[in-house]
Design a protein around this motif. Structure first.
Motif, mmCIF file in Angstrom:
data_model
loop_
_atom_site.group_PDB
_atom_site.id
_atom_site.type_symbol
_atom_site.label_atom_id
_atom_site.label_comp_id
_atom_site.label_asym_id
_atom_site.label_seq_id
_atom_site.Cartn_x
_atom_site.Cartn_y
_atom_site.Cartn_z
ATOM 1 N N GLY A 153 92.078 -23.068 49.564
ATOM 2 C CA GLY A 153 92.071 -21.622 49.266
ATOM 3 C C GLY A 153 93.704 -21.268 48.814
ATOM 4 N N ALA A 154 94.472 -21.457 49.777
ATOM 5 C CA ALA A 154 95.947 -21.117 49.733
ATOM 6 C C ALA A 154 96.596 -21.899 48.596
ATOM 7 C CB ALA A 154 96.827 -21.491 51.087
ATOM 8 N N ASP A 155 96.122 -23.236 48.492
ATOM 9 C CA ASP A 155 96.673 -23.887 47.110
ATOM 10 C C ASP A 155 96.203 -23.469 45.890
ATOM 11 O OD1 ASP A 155 98.059 -25.704 49.025
ATOM 12 O OD2 ASP A 155 96.838 -27.443 48.757
ATOM 13 N N ALA A 156 95.074 -23.129 45.794
ATOM 14 C CA ALA A 156 94.312 -22.421 44.468
ATOM 15 C C ALA A 156 94.942 -21.295 44.429
ATOM 16 C CB ALA A 156 92.821 -22.247 44.759
ATOM 17 N N LYS A 211 89.349 -16.953 53.218
ATOM 18 C CA LYS A 211 88.209 -16.157 52.851
ATOM 19 C C LYS A 211 87.389 -16.438 51.732
ATOM 20 C CE LYS A 211 90.443 -12.004 55.235
ATOM 21 N NZ LYS A 211 90.972 -10.760 55.197
ATOM 22 N N ILE A 212 88.448 -16.571 50.557
ATOM 23 C CA ILE A 212 87.810 -16.998 49.352
ATOM 24 C C ILE A 212 86.806 -18.283 49.458
ATOM 25 C CG2 ILE A 212 88.469 -17.825 47.014
ATOM 26 C CD1 ILE A 212 90.871 -15.939 47.107
ATOM 27 N N VAL A 213 87.464 -19.172 49.898
ATOM 28 C CA VAL A 213 86.683 -20.526 50.206
ATOM 29 C C VAL A 213 85.391 -20.203 50.923
ATOM 30 C CG1 VAL A 213 86.738 -22.999 50.926
ATOM 31 C CG2 VAL A 213 88.682 -21.952 49.594
ATOM 32 N N LEU A 214 85.608 -19.567 52.022
ATOM 33 C CA LEU A 214 84.431 -19.375 52.666
ATOM 34 C C LEU A 214 83.304 -18.409 52.064
ATOM 35 C CD1 LEU A 214 85.939 -18.954 56.280
ATOM 36 C CD2 LEU A 214 84.659 -20.848 55.337
ATOM 37 N N ALA A 215 83.679 -17.546 51.282
ATOM 38 C CA ALA A 215 82.741 -16.899 50.351
ATOM 39 C C ALA A 215 82.257 -17.817 49.250
ATOM 40 C CB ALA A 215 83.631 -15.569 49.709
ATOM 41 N N ILE A 216 83.026 -18.578 48.832
ATOM 42 C CA ILE A 216 82.179 -19.644 47.993
ATOM 43 C C ILE A 216 81.332 -20.431 48.486
ATOM 44 C CG2 ILE A 216 82.974 -21.620 46.168
ATOM 45 C CD1 ILE A 216 85.750 -20.113 45.638
ATOM 46 N N ALA A 217 81.647 -20.916 49.567
ATOM 47 C CA ALA A 217 80.929 -22.008 50.182
ATOM 48 C C ALA A 217 79.615 -21.350 50.613
ATOM 49 C CB ALA A 217 81.332 -22.515 51.743
ATOM 50 N N VAL A 238 91.229 -27.497 39.689
ATOM 51 C CA VAL A 238 92.311 -28.361 39.651
ATOM 52 C C VAL A 238 92.508 -28.500 41.153
ATOM 53 C CG1 VAL A 238 94.776 -28.411 39.204
ATOM 54 C CG2 VAL A 238 93.358 -27.243 37.564
ATOM 55 N N THR A 239 92.649 -27.606 42.142
ATOM 56 C CA THR A 239 93.026 -27.991 43.348
ATOM 57 C C THR A 239 91.690 -28.780 43.891
ATOM 58 O OG1 THR A 239 93.936 -25.671 43.722
ATOM 59 C CG2 THR A 239 93.069 -26.883 45.774
ATOM 60 N N LEU A 240 90.562 -28.542 43.747
ATOM 61 C CA LEU A 240 89.509 -29.633 44.171
ATOM 62 C C LEU A 240 89.814 -30.949 43.481
ATOM 63 C CD1 LEU A 240 86.215 -27.451 43.749
ATOM 64 C CD2 LEU A 240 87.560 -27.824 45.963
ATOM 65 N N ALA A 241 90.191 -31.157 42.449
ATOM 66 C CA ALA A 241 90.297 -32.454 41.826
ATOM 67 C C ALA A 241 91.501 -33.243 42.584
ATOM 68 C CB ALA A 241 90.749 -32.501 40.266
ATOM 69 N N CYS A 242 92.572 -32.431 42.944
ATOM 70 C CA CYS A 242 93.620 -32.986 43.607
ATOM 71 C C CYS A 242 93.431 -33.339 44.983
ATOM 72 C CB CYS A 242 94.742 -31.787 43.714
ATOM 73 S SG CYS A 242 95.593 -31.587 42.004
ATOM 74 N N HIS A 243 92.677 -32.532 45.693
ATOM 75 C CA HIS A 243 92.224 -32.711 47.192
ATOM 76 C C HIS A 243 91.265 -33.804 47.185
ATOM 77 C CE1 HIS A 243 91.563 -31.660 51.321
ATOM 78 N NE2 HIS A 243 90.341 -31.749 50.965
ATOM 79 N N LEU A 244 90.177 -33.681 46.408
ATOM 80 C CA LEU A 244 88.978 -34.652 46.514
ATOM 81 C C LEU A 244 89.183 -35.871 45.629
ATOM 82 C CD1 LEU A 244 85.943 -32.220 46.014
ATOM 83 C CD2 LEU A 244 86.873 -33.302 48.153
ATOM 84 N N ARG A 245 90.220 -36.047 44.903
ATOM 85 C CA ARG A 245 90.491 -37.120 43.962
ATOM 86 C C ARG A 245 89.439 -37.961 43.690
ATOM 87 N NH1 ARG A 245 96.351 -38.833 46.379
ATOM 88 N NH2 ARG A 245 96.700 -36.964 47.313
ATOM 89 N N GLY A 246 88.960 -39.264 43.664
ATOM 90 C CA GLY A 246 88.094 -40.024 43.234
ATOM 91 C C GLY A 246 86.502 -39.445 43.472
ATOM 92 N N ASN A 247 86.416 -38.788 44.564
ATOM 93 C CA ASN A 247 85.216 -38.109 44.740
ATOM 94 C C ASN A 247 85.088 -36.903 43.879
ATOM 95 O OD1 ASN A 247 84.750 -39.961 47.099
ATOM 96 N ND2 ASN A 247 85.684 -38.741 48.509
#
Length: 141
Positions: free
Chosen positions: A25-28, A61-67, A107-116
């Motif tokens: 969330g902070a990175d995004a 808070k944002i990520v937990l709401a999305i989850a 974009v943050t997910l792409a950076c964090h999850l990479r190949g996954n």
């Protein structure tokens, strides 16, 4: 429209991200504030430097709401009802910011999850985040 497989994939991804919710969330948020400086206006009273306590807290808070929304996408409107009112009537956030943040989360997910973060996962997540942003914007109509 999300397929059953896409819904399961989205739910699975967000469940895995809960332990690092504040980081994602902070990175995004930092990415959004850097790329779209106008989005900072709602956070002028907070420290929004990279990895600041305010960004980590709000990002979580944002990520937990999305989850939470990803657990049952078919009831997203019900799940997000309190956030719809908060953002529309109290905070008065310009709804374009939901779309901007959705893009930055991708974009943050792409950076964090990479190949996954496969093209299928990317497409499914884009659909979900678009729906999430649209639901948050419904009270503005």
């Amino acid at each position: 429209m999300l397929s059953k497989y896409e819904k399961e994939l989205i739910s699975e991804i967000w469940e895995k991200l809960i332990p690092v919710a504040s980081d994602i969330g902070a990175d995004a948020l930092f990415r959004m504030f850097t790329t779209f400086p106008g989005s900072k206006t709602y956070f002028a009273h907070l420290n929004i430097n990279h990895r600041s306590p305010h960004l980590l807290s709000h990002g979580k808070k944002i990520v937990l709401a999305i989850a939470e929304g990803a657990r049952d996408i078919s009831s997203l409107t019900v799940t997000l009802a309190p956030l719809q009112s908060l953002h529309a009537y109290q905070l008065r956030i310009d709804p374009i910011n939901f779309k901007l943040l959705s893009h930055c989360i991708l974009v943050t997910l792409a950076c964090h999850l990479r190949g996954n973060f496969t093209p299928v996962a990317h497409a499914a997540m884009d659909k979900y985040l678009s729906a999430f942003a649209a639901v948050l914007s419904e009270k503005y109509r």
